[in-house]
Design an enzyme around this catalytic site. Structure first.
Site, PDB file in Angstrom:
ATOM      1  N   SER A  86       1.446  12.860 -15.300  1.00 34.42           N
ATOM      2  CA  SER A  86       0.341  12.853 -16.261  1.00 34.42           C
ATOM      3  C   SER A  86       0.306  14.163 -17.030  1.00 34.42           C
ATOM      4  CB  SER A  86      -0.999  12.669 -15.530  1.00 34.42           C
ATOM      5  OG  SER A  86      -2.093  12.837 -16.417  1.00 34.42           O
ATOM      6  N   TYR A 115      -7.200  15.671  -9.089  1.00 32.63           N
ATOM      7  CA  TYR A 115      -6.269  14.747  -9.752  1.00 32.63           C
ATOM      8  C   TYR A 115      -5.230  15.554 -10.529  1.00 32.63           C
ATOM      9  CZ  TYR A 115      -4.419  11.433 -13.140  1.00 32.63           C
ATOM     10  OH  TYR A 115      -3.568  10.678 -13.919  1.00 32.63           O
ATOM     11  N   LYS A 139      -1.009  15.579  -9.863  1.00 31.44           N
ATOM     12  CA  LYS A 139       0.014  15.279 -10.869  1.00 31.44           C
ATOM     13  C   LYS A 139       0.929  16.482 -11.106  1.00 31.44           C
ATOM     14  CE  LYS A 139      -0.971  10.996 -11.578  1.00 31.44           C
ATOM     15  NZ  LYS A 139      -0.013   9.916 -11.218  1.00 31.44           N
ATOM     16  N   ASP A 146       0.881  -1.160   0.000  1.00 30.94           N
ATOM     17  CA  ASP A 146       0.000   0.000   0.000  1.00 30.94           C
ATOM     18  C   ASP A 146       0.919   1.209   0.000  1.00 30.94           C
ATOM     19  OD1 ASP A 146      -1.664   2.128   0.479  1.00 30.94           O
ATOM     20  OD2 ASP A 146      -2.608   1.296   2.265  1.00 30.94           O
TER      21      ASP A 146
END
Length: 246
Positions: free
Chosen positions: A137, A150, A154, A57
């Site tokens: 990303s 999100y 990134k 994890d």
């Protein structure tokens, strides 16, 4: 065999980009720890490519430390770390994303980079060599609406990559990142909101080369940046996006 004699840890390697990178690294001669929170998925990829499965994890410090210790015990040392594990929240107005979803995105996408650095850097510094690759990303370069947090995670990863590169260069440790456009991975449906031909066509219209990225595309770029061929390359955040960010 461009990674002959090298050892690598790839997180999130039970599927998608991580699985593609793990398989390519093995094909190029590296010993590979296939790490994923999904033990069965990690084992399947490891069995397929000849790597070693490790359950982790990446948002949990003890779990990450256990992964690093197991890798050093198994392989003797670590040359390469690929921080690939990542998640997103579903497309939503920024104020409608739940606090739990926000915390999880930043724990998996951002805190994990800190945790792996904390656990592995003493080993890399002692050896005076190493390569870290963060899978960021295009969302961190050219954000899309309704994926705000999100996107932000990134963007954090890109800045962290450059900051790590500057600090670690004198120790012989290189740090780079890849910025893929959305690809044929388990996260695609989450990015699109719904995986329909219409949604795919709409998204593909924003990619000049006209296709999604593939695990092989990312594996090819990762192979270069983690190999000795890139010994003078650090702090680079390379788009693998078919022109999406132009």
């Amino acid at each position: 065999m461009r990674l002959h004699g090298k050892t690598a840890i790839v997180t999130g390697a039970g599927s998608g980009f991580g699985a593609g990178i793990a398989r390519r690294f093995r094909a190029e001669g590296a010993e590979v720890i296939v790490a994923d929170i999904n033990a069965d998925a990690a084992r399947a990829v490891a069995d397929d490519c000849g790597g070693t499965a490790q359950t982790v994890d990446v948002a949990n410090g003890d779990s990450v430390a256990e992964m690093i210790d197991a890798a050093i015990r198994t392989m003797g040392h670590v040359d390469i770390l690929v921080n690939n594990a990542g998640i997103t929240h579903l497309p939503s107005l920024m104020e409608d994303v739940s606090e739990d979803d926000f915390d999880r995105v930043f724990a998996v996408n951002c805190k994990s980079v800190y945790l792996t650095a904390r656990a592995l850097l003493p080993h890399l510094k002692h050896r005076g060599t190493g390569a870290i690759l963060n899978i960021a990303s295009t969302a961190g370069v050219s954000p899309r609406p309704k994926l705000n947090w999100y996107n932000a995670s990134k963007g954090w990863m890109i800045t962290a990559t450059r900051a790590m590169a500057v600090e670690l260069a004198p120790m012989g440790i290189r740090v780079n990142a890849l910025n893929p456009v959305a690809g044929e991975t388990p996260l695609l449906k989450s990015f699109l909101g719904e995986d329909t031909p219409e949604m795919r066509a709409k998204f593909l219209s924003t990619i000049p080369l006209g296709r999604f990225s593939t695990p092989e595309d990312l594996a090819n770029a990762a192979l270069y940046l983690c190999s000795d061929e890139a010994s003078m390359v650090t702090g680079v955040c390379m788009e693998v996006d078919g022109g999406r960010c132009i």
